[in-house]
Design a protein around this motif. Sequence first.
Motif, PDB file in Angstrom:
ATOM      1  N   ALA A  32       1.037  -5.833  -1.448  1.00 22.28           N
ATOM      2  CA  ALA A  32       0.880  -4.380  -1.342  1.00 22.28           C
ATOM      3  C   ALA A  32       2.179  -3.659  -1.678  1.00 22.28           C
ATOM      4  O   ALA A  32       2.171  -2.648  -2.385  1.00 22.28           O
ATOM      5  N   VAL A  33       3.289  -4.182  -1.191  1.00 25.53           N
ATOM      6  CA  VAL A  33       4.581  -3.553  -1.475  1.00 25.53           C
ATOM      7  C   VAL A  33       4.924  -3.656  -2.956  1.00 25.53           C
ATOM      8  O   VAL A  33       5.320  -2.669  -3.584  1.00 25.53           O
ATOM      9  N   ILE A  34       4.754  -4.827  -3.533  1.00 23.83           N
ATOM     10  CA  ILE A  34       5.094  -5.016  -4.953  1.00 23.83           C
ATOM     11  C   ILE A  34       4.223  -4.137  -5.841  1.00 23.83           C
ATOM     12  O   ILE A  34       4.725  -3.407  -6.709  1.00 23.83           O
ATOM     13  N   ILE A  35       2.914  -4.196  -5.648  1.00 24.77           N
ATOM     14  CA  ILE A  35       2.012  -3.387  -6.474  1.00 24.77           C
ATOM     15  C   ILE A  35       2.219  -1.903  -6.182  1.00 24.77           C
ATOM     16  O   ILE A  35       2.253  -1.078  -7.100  1.00 24.77           O
ATOM     17  N   GLY A  36       2.365  -1.559  -4.917  1.00 26.37           N
ATOM     18  CA  GLY A  36       2.537  -0.158  -4.534  1.00 26.37           C
ATOM     19  C   GLY A  36       3.799   0.472  -5.095  1.00 26.37           C
ATOM     20  O   GLY A  36       3.780   1.613  -5.556  1.00 26.37           O
ATOM     21  N   PHE A  37       4.908  -0.265  -5.073  1.00 28.93           N
ATOM     22  CA  PHE A  37       6.146   0.275  -5.626  1.00 28.93           C
ATOM     23  C   PHE A  37       6.077   0.382  -7.141  1.00 28.93           C
ATOM     24  O   PHE A  37       6.468   1.401  -7.713  1.00 28.93           O
ATOM     25  N   ALA A  38       5.595  -0.660  -7.794  1.00 33.77           N
ATOM     26  CA  ALA A  38       5.579  -0.671  -9.257  1.00 33.77           C
ATOM     27  C   ALA A  38       4.622   0.364  -9.837  1.00 33.77           C
ATOM     28  O   ALA A  38       4.862   0.893 -10.923  1.00 33.77           O
ATOM     29  N   THR A  39       3.537   0.647  -9.141  1.00 28.09           N
ATOM     30  CA  THR A  39       2.565   1.625  -9.641  1.00 28.09           C
ATOM     31  C   THR A  39       2.767   3.002  -9.017  1.00 28.09           C
ATOM     32  O   THR A  39       1.992   3.914  -9.278  1.00 28.09           O
ATOM     33  N   VAL A  40       3.774   3.142  -8.196  1.00 29.29           N
ATOM     34  CA  VAL A  40       4.163   4.379  -7.517  1.00 29.29           C
ATOM     35  C   VAL A  40       3.037   4.907  -6.619  1.00 29.29           C
ATOM     36  O   VAL A  40       2.891   6.100  -6.418  1.00 29.29           O
ATOM     37  N   LEU A  41       2.247   4.017  -6.077  1.00 33.18           N
ATOM     38  CA  LEU A  41       1.337   4.410  -5.013  1.00 33.18           C
ATOM     39  C   LEU A  41       2.135   4.577  -3.726  1.00 33.18           C
ATOM     40  O   LEU A  41       1.734   5.318  -2.834  1.00 33.18           O
ATOM     41  N   ILE A  42       3.267   3.874  -3.652  1.00 34.47           N
ATOM     42  CA  ILE A  42       4.272   4.114  -2.620  1.00 34.47           C
ATOM     43  C   ILE A  42       5.381   4.878  -3.332  1.00 34.47           C
ATOM     44  O   ILE A  42       6.056   4.326  -4.210  1.00 34.47           O
ATOM     45  N   PRO A  43       5.568   6.160  -3.012  1.00 33.44           N
ATOM     46  CA  PRO A  43       6.593   6.942  -3.724  1.00 33.44           C
ATOM     47  C   PRO A  43       7.981   6.315  -3.574  1.00 33.44           C
ATOM     48  O   PRO A  43       8.369   5.879  -2.491  1.00 33.44           O
ATOM     49  N   ASN A  44       8.686   6.237  -4.697  1.00 34.16           N
ATOM     50  CA  ASN A  44      10.021   5.656  -4.683  1.00 34.16           C
ATOM     51  C   ASN A  44      10.825   6.207  -5.849  1.00 34.16           C
ATOM     52  O   ASN A  44      10.274   6.831  -6.754  1.00 34.16           O
ATOM     53  N   ALA A  45      12.130   5.979  -5.806  1.00 29.69           N
ATOM     54  CA  ALA A  45      13.026   6.488  -6.847  1.00 29.69           C
ATOM     55  C   ALA A  45      13.204   5.518  -8.005  1.00 29.69           C
ATOM     56  O   ALA A  45      13.768   5.890  -9.037  1.00 29.69           O
ATOM     57  N   LEU A  46      12.707   4.295  -7.877  1.00 25.62           N
ATOM     58  CA  LEU A  46      12.885   3.305  -8.933  1.00 25.62           C
ATOM     59  C   LEU A  46      11.910   3.473 -10.092  1.00 25.62           C
ATOM     60  O   LEU A  46      12.247   3.186 -11.238  1.00 25.62           O
ATOM     61  N   PHE A  47      10.693   3.886  -9.798  1.00 30.77           N
ATOM     62  CA  PHE A  47       9.655   4.007 -10.816  1.00 30.77           C
ATOM     63  C   PHE A  47       9.117   5.432 -10.833  1.00 30.77           C
ATOM     64  O   PHE A  47       9.182   6.148  -9.840  1.00 30.77           O
ATOM     65  N   ALA A  48       8.578   5.811 -11.971  1.00 32.08           N
ATOM     66  CA  ALA A  48       7.981   7.140 -12.118  1.00 32.08           C
ATOM     67  C   ALA A  48       6.547   6.987 -12.592  1.00 32.08           C
ATOM     68  O   ALA A  48       6.187   5.995 -13.213  1.00 32.08           O
TER      69      ALA A  48
END
Length: 186
Positions: A32-48
């Motif tokens: 969930a964390v890996i997919i969420g961060f990479a697809t920006v379902l979890i907002p983050n500064a690394l991906f747009a």
Amino acid sequence: MFVDALRDAYRGLLLWDRRRIGVAAAAAAGSAVIIGFATVLIPNALFARDIPPVWWDYPVWILTSLLLGMLIASYVRSPGPASEGRSSGPDSAPEVGARGPEVASEGRSGVLGGVGGMLGWFAVGCPVCNKIALLALGYTGALTYFAPLQPLLAAVSVILLLAAVIIRLKGQYSCPLPTPERSTRS
């Protein structure tokens, strides 16, 4: 036949110990964390993400992560008599050179799980942030052709992951590996 497979998969799931349940929870959270961060379902500064997520991205993301966690945990061997040099129980390691239905189901479920996981990733991702779709179709083509296919990718992903989990769980219940006692008798 499908009902029998579900019944055997359920029985295989009931055989899980705390260790395997813990691995399933950790693998699901990690997925969930890996997919969420990479697809920006979890907002983050690394991906747009250029295109905002749609409503069905979140349930597909969570379901994909849960099924991946269960599939990963199904490969964990239960501790027990196998660690003493004997092979017994439904989850113990096969003897060297042993062949059987569990070998075929491992390969089949591995392919189904891998393809299902990748399709789930593409399904919940931004259609124009996907470099493959962007290179093949361009920005407008990705929005016109790839974005409408994402719900279909999501459905196929969940079906493939569910099939892989059912195959693995069914095999843990209905196809136990031979013990030395059984193999000397046959």
